[in-house]
Every structure is written in C-alpha cells, then in structure tokens.
Design a protein around this motif. Structure first.
Motif, PDB file in Angstrom:
ATOM      1  N   VAL A  90      47.839  35.079  41.389  1.00  0.00           N
ATOM      2  CA  VAL A  90      47.382  34.149  40.347  1.00  0.00           C
ATOM      3  C   VAL A  90      47.425  32.728  40.896  1.00  0.00           C
ATOM      4  O   VAL A  90      48.418  32.281  41.449  1.00  0.00           O
ATOM      5  CB  VAL A  90      48.236  34.269  39.065  1.00  0.00           C
ATOM      6  N   GLY A  91      46.283  32.051  40.775  1.00  0.00           N
ATOM      7  CA  GLY A  91      46.163  30.679  41.265  1.00  0.00           C
ATOM      8  C   GLY A  91      45.711  30.600  42.710  1.00  0.00           C
ATOM      9  O   GLY A  91      45.411  29.514  43.212  1.00  0.00           O
ATOM     10  N   GLN A  92      45.630  31.715  43.404  1.00  0.00           N
ATOM     11  CA  GLN A  92      45.198  31.731  44.799  1.00  0.00           C
ATOM     12  C   GLN A  92      43.687  31.979  44.890  1.00  0.00           C
ATOM     13  O   GLN A  92      43.082  32.533  43.973  1.00  0.00           O
ATOM     14  CB  GLN A  92      45.925  32.831  45.575  1.00  0.00           C
ATOM     15  N   GLN A  93      43.114  31.576  46.002  1.00  0.00           N
ATOM     16  CA  GLN A  93      41.697  31.846  46.250  1.00  0.00           C
ATOM     17  C   GLN A  93      41.594  33.211  46.914  1.00  0.00           C
ATOM     18  O   GLN A  93      42.204  33.443  47.952  1.00  0.00           O
ATOM     19  CB  GLN A  93      41.103  30.770  47.151  1.00  0.00           C
ATOM     20  N   VAL A  94      40.865  34.132  46.288  1.00  0.00           N
ATOM     21  CA  VAL A  94      40.741  35.484  46.806  1.00  0.00           C
ATOM     22  C   VAL A  94      39.286  35.812  47.093  1.00  0.00           C
ATOM     23  O   VAL A  94      38.381  35.247  46.488  1.00  0.00           O
ATOM     24  CB  VAL A  94      41.338  36.532  45.832  1.00  0.00           C
ATOM     25  N   THR A  95      39.088  36.732  48.026  1.00  0.00           N
ATOM     26  CA  THR A  95      37.749  37.168  48.395  1.00  0.00           C
ATOM     27  C   THR A  95      37.692  38.684  48.254  1.00  0.00           C
ATOM     28  O   THR A  95      38.644  39.381  48.608  1.00  0.00           O
ATOM     29  CB  THR A  95      37.441  36.773  49.856  1.00  0.00           C
ATOM     30  N   TYR A  96      36.577  39.172  47.725  1.00  0.00           N
ATOM     31  CA  TYR A  96      36.362  40.610  47.591  1.00  0.00           C
ATOM     32  C   TYR A  96      34.888  40.908  47.798  1.00  0.00           C
ATOM     33  O   TYR A  96      34.054  40.007  47.779  1.00  0.00           O
ATOM     34  CB  TYR A  96      36.831  41.128  46.221  1.00  0.00           C
ATOM     35  N   VAL A  97      34.575  42.170  48.036  1.00  0.00           N
ATOM     36  CA  VAL A  97      33.200  42.613  48.207  1.00  0.00           C
ATOM     37  C   VAL A  97      32.813  43.399  46.966  1.00  0.00           C
ATOM     38  O   VAL A  97      33.496  44.366  46.609  1.00  0.00           O
ATOM     39  CB  VAL A  97      33.037  43.478  49.474  1.00  0.00           C
ATOM     40  N   VAL A 111      46.279  38.549  35.681  1.00  0.00           N
ATOM     41  CA  VAL A 111      46.480  39.918  36.153  1.00  0.00           C
ATOM     42  C   VAL A 111      46.644  40.825  34.943  1.00  0.00           C
ATOM     43  O   VAL A 111      47.281  40.458  33.961  1.00  0.00           O
ATOM     44  CB  VAL A 111      47.738  40.009  37.047  1.00  0.00           C
ATOM     45  N   SER A 112      46.085  42.026  35.039  1.00  0.00           N
ATOM     46  CA  SER A 112      46.261  43.034  34.001  1.00  0.00           C
ATOM     47  C   SER A 112      46.908  44.264  34.625  1.00  0.00           C
ATOM     48  O   SER A 112      46.509  44.708  35.703  1.00  0.00           O
ATOM     49  CB  SER A 112      44.919  43.426  33.391  1.00  0.00           C
ATOM     50  N   TYR A 113      47.914  44.807  33.938  1.00  0.00           N
ATOM     51  CA  TYR A 113      48.606  45.996  34.410  1.00  0.00           C
ATOM     52  C   TYR A 113      48.241  47.213  33.570  1.00  0.00           C
ATOM     53  O   TYR A 113      48.983  48.190  33.537  1.00  0.00           O
ATOM     54  CB  TYR A 113      50.123  45.788  34.356  1.00  0.00           C
ATOM     55  N   ALA A 114      47.100  47.195  32.902  1.00  0.00           N
ATOM     56  CA  ALA A 114      46.731  48.267  31.979  1.00  0.00           C
ATOM     57  C   ALA A 114      46.480  49.595  32.681  1.00  0.00           C
ATOM     58  O   ALA A 114      46.794  50.645  32.141  1.00  0.00           O
ATOM     59  CB  ALA A 114      45.502  47.860  31.176  1.00  0.00           C
ATOM     60  N   GLY A 115      45.938  49.578  33.884  1.00  0.00           N
ATOM     61  CA  GLY A 115      45.629  50.823  34.585  1.00  0.00           C
ATOM     62  C   GLY A 115      46.656  51.154  35.648  1.00  0.00           C
ATOM     63  O   GLY A 115      47.685  50.486  35.784  1.00  0.00           O
ATOM     64  N   THR A 136      43.632  33.206  50.326  1.00  0.00           N
ATOM     65  CA  THR A 136      43.898  31.911  50.959  1.00  0.00           C
ATOM     66  C   THR A 136      44.431  30.955  49.905  1.00  0.00           C
ATOM     67  O   THR A 136      44.312  31.202  48.700  1.00  0.00           O
ATOM     68  CB  THR A 136      42.623  31.310  51.593  1.00  0.00           C
ATOM     69  N   ALA A 137      44.989  29.859  50.380  1.00  0.00           N
ATOM     70  CA  ALA A 137      45.471  28.840  49.445  1.00  0.00           C
ATOM     71  C   ALA A 137      44.270  28.249  48.724  1.00  0.00           C
ATOM     72  O   ALA A 137      43.183  28.143  49.294  1.00  0.00           O
ATOM     73  CB  ALA A 137      46.232  27.759  50.193  1.00  0.00           C
ATOM     74  N   PRO A 138      44.444  27.878  47.475  1.00  0.00           N
ATOM     75  CA  PRO A 138      43.320  27.301  46.743  1.00  0.00           C
ATOM     76  C   PRO A 138      42.939  25.963  47.368  1.00  0.00           C
ATOM     77  O   PRO A 138      43.776  25.271  47.951  1.00  0.00           O
ATOM     78  CB  PRO A 138      43.855  27.127  45.319  1.00  0.00           C
ATOM     79  N   PRO A 139      41.681  25.583  47.265  1.00  0.00           N
ATOM     80  CA  PRO A 139      41.269  24.289  47.813  1.00  0.00           C
ATOM     81  C   PRO A 139      41.973  23.159  47.075  1.00  0.00           C
ATOM     82  O   PRO A 139      42.243  23.259  45.872  1.00  0.00           O
ATOM     83  CB  PRO A 139      39.759  24.255  47.607  1.00  0.00           C
ATOM     84  N   ALA A 140      42.267  22.105  47.790  1.00  0.00           N
ATOM     85  CA  ALA A 140      42.924  20.954  47.169  1.00  0.00           C
ATOM     86  C   ALA A 140      41.959  20.296  46.200  1.00  0.00           C
ATOM     87  O   ALA A 140      40.775  20.139  46.510  1.00  0.00           O
ATOM     88  CB  ALA A 140      43.364  19.969  48.238  1.00  0.00           C
ATOM     89  N   PRO A 141      42.432  19.905  45.028  1.00  0.00           N
ATOM     90  CA  PRO A 141      41.538  19.244  44.077  1.00  0.00           C
ATOM     91  C   PRO A 141      41.125  17.863  44.619  1.00  0.00           C
ATOM     92  O   PRO A 141      41.855  17.238  45.372  1.00  0.00           O
ATOM     93  CB  PRO A 141      42.388  19.105  42.806  1.00  0.00           C
ATOM     94  N   ASP A 142      39.922  17.468  44.226  1.00  0.00           N
ATOM     95  CA  ASP A 142      39.460  16.149  44.646  1.00  0.00           C
ATOM     96  C   ASP A 142      40.303  15.100  43.944  1.00  0.00           C
ATOM     97  O   ASP A 142      40.350  15.036  42.710  1.00  0.00           O
ATOM     98  CB  ASP A 142      37.978  15.949  44.283  1.00  0.00           C
TER      99      ASP A 142
END
Length: 155
Positions: A90-97, A111-115, A136-142
């Motif tokens: 949560v709060g991190q930058q994630v990549t998925y296909v 996050v959901s833990y339903a399944g 990766t770490a989230p980009p720094a805000p401007d």
C-alpha cells in the motif's frame, strides 16, 4: 387388526436418488486406529501380535499426525506471509501485466483479503498479489521551489 408397514417413497427433493457415500481419500488417525483394532480382534490367540510391531505402528501414526499438523501450519504461515506482503505494498508503485499483455504501473491504494490470494487495488482495479511483477518506491511529489526573499519585490 394388522399394521401395514410404512414404506418410504422418494418423491424428489434433495435426495431424488439414494445418496452415495463418498469413499474417504485420506489416511488419518481414525482409519489407522480402526485397522489396528480390527487387527487385534482378529489375531491368532496362540500367536499374538508382537508388541514391538504395535509400538512401531503407533509411532508411525504419531509421526503421520505430526506431519499433517506441520502441513497445516505451513499453509497458514504462507497465507499470513502473503497478507503481510500485500499490506506492505500500500502506497508503493507496483507494476503488473494485464490479460492483454500490457504492462501497467500504478500506486497500490488498498488491499483486500476476501479471497485465498490477497488482491491489491491499483487505480480502481483489483489485482491478485501473485500477478504483481515489480515494486518500486512511489515517485516523489512535485514540491514547489521555495521563493527567494527579494524576488517577489523586484517585479
């Protein structure tokens, strides 16, 4: 006056046919104890079962039960590790296909833990944890540049 026997007529419902007992697929302590009791009841009185053999079988039962407990504990531990890993995103930058093969990057919102597998909400879409390709770490805000003290007065 004779009493007529009551006959049951299966007219449908959840038991439209007689229920079929599903055979037990796992060997557990109950099956083992049942076999041991049957073996003791049917043994030859002139040649009783060897006590060392009985102790060996009982030891095997105890080992089997402990291995089953270990397997359950291992599964619970893995589930807990997935939950902790998902929460840390949560709060991190994630990549998925995605299903179309496109690489999508976004910030994990919740996050959901339903399944069975936790899902991470990224841009309003719920993505299973096991689909996440990188974090990766989230980009720094401007951040606005601080103004110099005499610059506003010179204008």
């Amino acid at each position: 006056m004779p009493i007529d026997p009551v006959t049951t007529v299966n007219t449908g419902g959840i038991y439209a046919t007689d229920p079929v007992r599903k055979p037990k697929q796992d060997m557990d302590g109950d099956v083992f104890m049942s076999l041991l009791i049957t073996q003791l009841q049917n043994q030859d009185p002139s040649s009783p079962m060897d006590t060392s053999q009985m102790i060996q079988q009982t030891t095997q039962l105890a080992m089997m039960e402990k291995m089953n407990e270990l397997a359950v504990t291992s599964g619970e531990n893995f589930s807990l590790q997935m939950r902790v890993a998902a929460a840390s995103l949560v709060g991190q930058q994630v990549t998925y296909v995605n299903a179309a093969g496109e690489t999508i990057t976004g910030i994990a919102d919740s996050v959901s833990y339903a399944g069975a597998v936790p899902t991470i909400s990224i841009g309003g879409k719920n993505i299973p944890l096991d689909v996440i390709a990188s974090v990766t770490a989230p980009p720094a805000p401007d951040t606005p540049k601080p103004e110099t003290p005499g610059a506003a007065a010179a204008v």
